[in-house]
Design a protein around this motif. Structure first.
Motif, PDB file in Angstrom:
ATOM      1  N   LYS A   1       4.056   1.464  -0.702  1.00 47.72           N
ATOM      2  CA  LYS A   1       4.591   1.303  -2.148  1.00 47.72           C
ATOM      3  C   LYS A   1       3.919   1.975  -3.666  1.00 47.72           C
ATOM      4  CE  LYS A   1       8.056   0.871  -5.058  1.00 47.72           C
ATOM      5  NZ  LYS A   1       9.390   1.426  -5.254  1.00 47.72           N
ATOM      6  N   GLU A   2       2.440   1.512  -3.433  1.00 45.77           N
ATOM      7  CA  GLU A   2       1.722   1.854  -4.438  1.00 45.77           C
ATOM      8  C   GLU A   2       1.553   3.457  -4.390  1.00 45.77           C
ATOM      9  OE1 GLU A   2      -3.101   1.160  -6.188  1.00 45.77           O
ATOM     10  OE2 GLU A   2      -2.086   0.073  -4.417  1.00 45.77           O
ATOM     11  N   HIS A   3       1.250   3.997  -3.344  1.00 44.85           N
ATOM     12  CA  HIS A   3       0.699   5.473  -3.207  1.00 44.85           C
ATOM     13  C   HIS A   3       1.844   6.426  -2.878  1.00 44.85           C
ATOM     14  CE1 HIS A   3      -3.763   4.473  -3.144  1.00 44.85           C
ATOM     15  NE2 HIS A   3      -3.032   3.436  -2.472  1.00 44.85           N
TER      16      HIS A   3
ATOM     17  N   ARG B   1       0.763  -1.317   0.029  1.00 46.64           N
ATOM     18  CA  ARG B   1      -0.059   0.019  -0.038  1.00 46.64           C
ATOM     19  C   ARG B   1       0.935   1.231  -0.232  1.00 46.64           C
ATOM     20  NH1 ARG B   1      -4.382   0.947   4.603  1.00 46.64           N
ATOM     21  NH2 ARG B   1      -5.350   2.927   4.083  1.00 46.64           N
TER      22      ARG B   1
END
Length: 384
Positions: free
Chosen positions: A147-149, A145
């Motif tokens: 890393k994604e955002h 989460r």
């Protein structure tokens, strides 16, 4: 460099959020300190919660009357972002004001974890350099989460000792678990640094080689170190568990204010070990944030940080237009690779100093009758 577009982006973001938020949310954000606090040269502290249950003996927040039980910060993600759009000293957008979480709470306590992740998602979406410091251990789902955002986040994982952990940090996760977690962050592609702060005499220096060796084996490649700061209360707590600091700081100098102990020798010794092992050693925490964001900075005495070839290109005309856009009167007197000197005849000199420092990543000196004491060359928070 188009400086004015940063102000326009902030204004548009504020207008959009005013359409999305309720009147109650808007009023709550307007009253919040994030809407007016002045950022230091190293950035703006973002509070994800209040209080901390880890009860570390060296922690300063209990002297500030923060509780041993945490609660999430009262603003949700959009409210926090709206508060930042109201702050006249903050630059929003890629390359803007550095943001750092982990000051008056542990961001990932059970009570604050979801709020911290929400803030990471919200702030990650606008592109500011973003950093978090922690002693917690997160799941692989949480790592994904983050890393994604916030793909360029700088993550500092704190480990200050191994053998004396339960004496020093009675309720924090086991240091080896923290190191394993930092290794998982590294393998997931997160910019993670080992955070050896504070350096506790006779404790941290004794365990430093083992800490660094383990971190290296787990794939961690950089480290930030910080000096121990004590108040009279912290001094007393440490002494009660057998840590005598009298040879590094006379007790007569102690009060409710934090005072750094004399520990340059310990810090230099650990730095030497880290470099011997091939670690990248950052002089300050914000240096790790700058490099993770792919920026360069030469705004304070700890610099240069990151790739200084990435310092924004700007000429005096752009700065003069920027000052005029703010509604102020002034002009650039000197502009070099690492410094800008501006005379301000009318306007908020503290605002001009903060905005130019954060946009140009250089030391900023403001001249004029209302000029503030220059902070660009000397002050920098390195989490110590």
């Amino acid at each position: 460099m188009d400086l004015i577009r940063y102000l326009e982006f902030k204004e548009k973001l504020r207008d959009r959020l005013e359409d999305e938020l309720s009147p109650e949310s808007i009023e709550r954000a307007r009253r919040d300190p994030h809407a007016r606090r002045y950022p230091r040269p190293c950035g703006m502290t973002i509070h994800t919660g209040i209080g901390c249950s880890y009860s570390c003996t060296y922690c300063y927040i209990y002297d500030m009357e923060f509780p041993h039980r945490a609660r999430p910060y009262p603003l949700n993600g959009k409210e926090l972002l709206y508060a930042l759009t109201l702050n006249p000293y903050v630059v929003l957008g890629p390359g803007g004001t550095m943001l750092a979480m982990g000051s008056v709470t542990e961001p990932f306590l059970p009570e604050t974890r979801e709020r911290a992740l929400e803030y990471i998602e919200t702030l990650g979406s606008i592109g500011n350099p973003l950093q978090v410091s922690s002693k917690s251990v997160l799941s692989d789902g949480d790592i994904a989460r983050i890393k994604e955002h916030a793909p360029h986040i700088s993550f500092l994982e704190t480990v200050v000792c191994i053998r004396d952990c339960r004496r020093i940090e009675p309720l924090a996760p086991d240091p080896m678990d923290r190191l394993m977690f930092a290794g998982r962050l590294a393998r997931a592609g997160v910019n993670v640094s080992l955070f050896i702060r504070p350096i506790i005499p006779g404790i941290t220096d004794r365990d430093a080689r083992e800490i660094l060796s383990t971190a290296r084996e787990l794939g961690i490649k950089s480290v930030v170190l910080g000096t121990l700061r004590v108040t009279a209360s912290i001094y007393k707590r440490l002494r009660s568990i057998g840590i005598d600091l009298s040879d590094r700081l006379p007790s007569s100098r102690l009060s409710r204010e934090q005072v750094p102990i004399r520990a340059r020798d310990l810090k230099d010794r650990i730095v030497a070990i880290a470099r011997e092992m091939g670690f990248r050693v950052y002089e300050s925490a914000c240096g790790a944030n700058i490099e993770a964001a792919g920026l360069g900075c030469y705004a304070c005495k700890w610099g240069p940080c990151g790739d200084v070839s990435r310092l924004p290109n700007v000429d005096a005309r752009h700065v003069n237009e920027f000052i005029k856009y703010l509604g102020y009167s002034g002009r650039v007197e000197q502009l070099s690779n690492y410094r800008i000197v501006t005379r301000l005849d009318k306007g908020d000199s503290r605002r001009v100093e903060a905005l130019l420092r954060e946009l140009l990543r250089r030391e900023v000196i403001i001249k004029g009758h209302s000029a503030p004491r220059c902070v660009g060359a000397g002050m920098c928070r390195d989490f110590d």
